[in-house]
Design a protein around this motif. Structure first.
Motif, PDB file in Angstrom:
ATOM      1  N   GLY A   6       5.401 -12.133 -17.396  1.00 21.33           N
ATOM      2  CA  GLY A   6       4.691 -10.870 -17.495  1.00 21.33           C
ATOM      3  C   GLY A   6       3.185 -11.055 -17.416  1.00 21.33           C
ATOM      4  O   GLY A   6       2.485 -10.245 -16.813  1.00 21.33           O
ATOM      5  N   ASP A   7       2.685 -12.146 -18.010  1.00 22.71           N
ATOM      6  CA  ASP A   7       1.250 -12.434 -17.924  1.00 22.71           C
ATOM      7  C   ASP A   7       0.837 -12.682 -16.475  1.00 22.71           C
ATOM      8  O   ASP A   7      -0.205 -12.208 -16.024  1.00 22.71           O
ATOM      9  N   HIS A   8       1.677 -13.427 -15.752  1.00 23.17           N
ATOM     10  CA  HIS A   8       1.375 -13.711 -14.344  1.00 23.17           C
ATOM     11  C   HIS A   8       1.364 -12.413 -13.535  1.00 23.17           C
ATOM     12  O   HIS A   8       0.465 -12.196 -12.717  1.00 23.17           O
ATOM     13  N   MET A   9       2.350 -11.542 -13.760  1.00 21.07           N
ATOM     14  CA  MET A   9       2.415 -10.280 -13.018  1.00 21.07           C
ATOM     15  C   MET A   9       1.205  -9.400 -13.337  1.00 21.07           C
ATOM     16  O   MET A   9       0.688  -8.725 -12.453  1.00 21.07           O
ATOM     17  N   MET A  10       0.764  -9.404 -14.579  1.00 23.92           N
ATOM     18  CA  MET A  10      -0.417  -8.612 -14.941  1.00 23.92           C
ATOM     19  C   MET A  10      -1.656  -9.119 -14.207  1.00 23.92           C
ATOM     20  O   MET A  10      -2.478  -8.328 -13.735  1.00 23.92           O
ATOM     21  N   LYS A  11      -1.787 -10.444 -14.103  1.00 25.97           N
ATOM     22  CA  LYS A  11      -2.931 -11.005 -13.366  1.00 25.97           C
ATOM     23  C   LYS A  11      -2.865 -10.629 -11.888  1.00 25.97           C
ATOM     24  O   LYS A  11      -3.876 -10.276 -11.286  1.00 25.97           O
ATOM     25  N   VAL A  12      -1.673 -10.708 -11.318  1.00 26.97           N
ATOM     26  CA  VAL A  12      -1.505 -10.334  -9.907  1.00 26.97           C
ATOM     27  C   VAL A  12      -1.829  -8.855  -9.727  1.00 26.97           C
ATOM     28  O   VAL A  12      -2.540  -8.478  -8.794  1.00 26.97           O
ATOM     29  N   TYR A  13      -1.349  -8.022 -10.648  1.00 25.41           N
ATOM     30  CA  TYR A  13      -1.618  -6.592 -10.573  1.00 25.41           C
ATOM     31  C   TYR A  13      -3.120  -6.312 -10.673  1.00 25.41           C
ATOM     32  O   TYR A  13      -3.669  -5.562  -9.871  1.00 25.41           O
ATOM     33  N   GLU A  14      -3.772  -6.940 -11.646  1.00 26.58           N
ATOM     34  CA  GLU A  14      -5.211  -6.713 -11.823  1.00 26.58           C
ATOM     35  C   GLU A  14      -6.012  -7.191 -10.615  1.00 26.58           C
ATOM     36  O   GLU A  14      -7.021  -6.592 -10.252  1.00 26.58           O
ATOM     37  N   THR A  15      -5.534  -8.232  -9.972  1.00 27.65           N
ATOM     38  CA  THR A  15      -6.248  -8.794  -8.824  1.00 27.65           C
ATOM     39  C   THR A  15      -6.079  -7.922  -7.574  1.00 27.65           C
ATOM     40  O   THR A  15      -7.052  -7.715  -6.841  1.00 27.65           O
ATOM     41  N   TYR A  16      -4.875  -7.409  -7.323  1.00 22.05           N
ATOM     42  CA  TYR A  16      -4.600  -6.793  -6.024  1.00 22.05           C
ATOM     43  C   TYR A  16      -4.335  -5.287  -6.052  1.00 22.05           C
ATOM     44  O   TYR A  16      -4.222  -4.667  -4.994  1.00 22.05           O
ATOM     45  N   ALA A  17      -4.205  -4.690  -7.209  1.00 19.83           N
ATOM     46  CA  ALA A  17      -3.830  -3.272  -7.274  1.00 19.83           C
ATOM     47  C   ALA A  17      -4.832  -2.377  -6.546  1.00 19.83           C
ATOM     48  O   ALA A  17      -4.431  -1.478  -5.799  1.00 19.83           O
ATOM     49  N   ASP A  18      -6.126  -2.593  -6.742  1.00 18.72           N
ATOM     50  CA  ASP A  18      -7.123  -1.749  -6.078  1.00 18.72           C
ATOM     51  C   ASP A  18      -7.067  -1.882  -4.559  1.00 18.72           C
ATOM     52  O   ASP A  18      -7.147  -0.887  -3.838  1.00 18.72           O
ATOM     53  N   THR A  19      -6.937  -3.099  -4.089  1.00 18.24           N
ATOM     54  CA  THR A  19      -6.851  -3.321  -2.640  1.00 18.24           C
ATOM     55  C   THR A  19      -5.630  -2.621  -2.060  1.00 18.24           C
ATOM     56  O   THR A  19      -5.721  -1.927  -1.041  1.00 18.24           O
ATOM     57  N   LEU A  20      -4.492  -2.787  -2.711  1.00 17.19           N
ATOM     58  CA  LEU A  20      -3.261  -2.167  -2.210  1.00 17.19           C
ATOM     59  C   LEU A  20      -3.352  -0.641  -2.270  1.00 17.19           C
ATOM     60  O   LEU A  20      -2.897   0.045  -1.353  1.00 17.19           O
ATOM     61  N   PHE A  21      -3.954  -0.126  -3.331  1.00 13.57           N
ATOM     62  CA  PHE A  21      -4.119   1.320  -3.439  1.00 13.57           C
ATOM     63  C   PHE A  21      -4.984   1.859  -2.300  1.00 13.57           C
ATOM     64  O   PHE A  21      -4.660   2.878  -1.690  1.00 13.57           O
ATOM     65  N   ARG A  22      -6.085   1.178  -2.000  1.00 16.01           N
ATOM     66  CA  ARG A  22      -6.956   1.625  -0.906  1.00 16.01           C
ATOM     67  C   ARG A  22      -6.215   1.610   0.432  1.00 16.01           C
ATOM     68  O   ARG A  22      -6.358   2.524   1.247  1.00 16.01           O
ATOM     69  N   ILE A  23      -5.445   0.560   0.651  1.00 12.39           N
ATOM     70  CA  ILE A  23      -4.680   0.476   1.896  1.00 12.39           C
ATOM     71  C   ILE A  23      -3.679   1.630   1.974  1.00 12.39           C
ATOM     72  O   ILE A  23      -3.536   2.278   3.018  1.00 12.39           O
ATOM     73  N   ALA A  24      -3.014   1.907   0.866  1.00 14.77           N
ATOM     74  CA  ALA A  24      -2.050   3.018   0.853  1.00 14.77           C
ATOM     75  C   ALA A  24      -2.761   4.356   1.067  1.00 14.77           C
ATOM     76  O   ALA A  24      -2.234   5.232   1.757  1.00 14.77           O
ATOM     77  N   MET A  25      -3.946   4.526   0.496  1.00 21.17           N
ATOM     78  CA  MET A  25      -4.708   5.762   0.704  1.00 21.17           C
ATOM     79  C   MET A  25      -5.087   5.924   2.167  1.00 21.17           C
ATOM     80  O   MET A  25      -5.060   7.038   2.702  1.00 21.17           O
TER      81      MET A  25
END
Length: 164
Positions: A9-28
């Motif tokens: 879960g810690d690893h997934m949180m780090k991955v989420y914090e690192t890439y969530a904004d980028t993925l959101f922008r791409i989806a937008m």
């Protein structure tokens, strides 16, 4: 004495914090609506957890995530219910404080999807043409052509001319 082991879960949180904004922008860029972009981002991380692929490095992981969200967005755009959907007035668009940047973002978002995604990955995510080709699974020459046509459309819009 117990050693603290890193949890999945810690690893997934780090991955989420690192890439969530980028993925959101791409989806937008693809979907144009905040709610759809949030859902696509969430679905991408669910796929990451379900498939649990092994990555060579952080760039490999980022490229995988971008490819998954791009394909997911294309899938959403191709669904019949979305084609018949009417966009709501007042939906939350991407915004910035700088009026010139805002105008440019709106122009990029008005491009057809195939040009919009390439322009976004090249100018906003700083990917090389080769990398964009790998992410979108198209040839480098197709990336170059889409960039060229996307730039032409943006130029025509900025100059106030109609495309031919």
């Amino acid at each position: 004495m117990q050693r603290s082991m890193p949890q999945r879960g810690d690893h997934m949180m780090k991955v989420y914090e690192t890439y969530a904004d980028t993925l959101f922008r791409i989806a937008m860029v693809h979907l144009g609506r905040r709610e759809d972009a949030e859902e696509a981002t969430q679905d991408t991380f669910i796929k990451l957890m379900e498939k649990a692929p092994i990555f060579n490095d952080a760039e490999h992981q980022k490229a995988w995530l971008i490819r998954v969200i791009t394909n997911h967005c294309k899938s959403l755009l191709g669904r019949g219910w979305r084609k018949r959907e009417v966009k709501l007035e007042g939906a939350d668009p991407l915004t910035t404080d700088d009026p010139e940047d805002q105008a440019l973002i709106e122009l990029v978002l008005s491009l057809p999807v195939k040009y919009r995604s390439v322009v976004h990955l090249y100018y906003y995510e700083d990917y090389l043409i080769r990398e964009i080709g790998e992410i979108l699974q198209i040839s480098e020459s197709a990336v170059k052509m889409r960039l060229k046509r996307g730039r032409q459309l943006l130029k025509l819009e900025l100059e106030g001319e109609e495309p031919q």
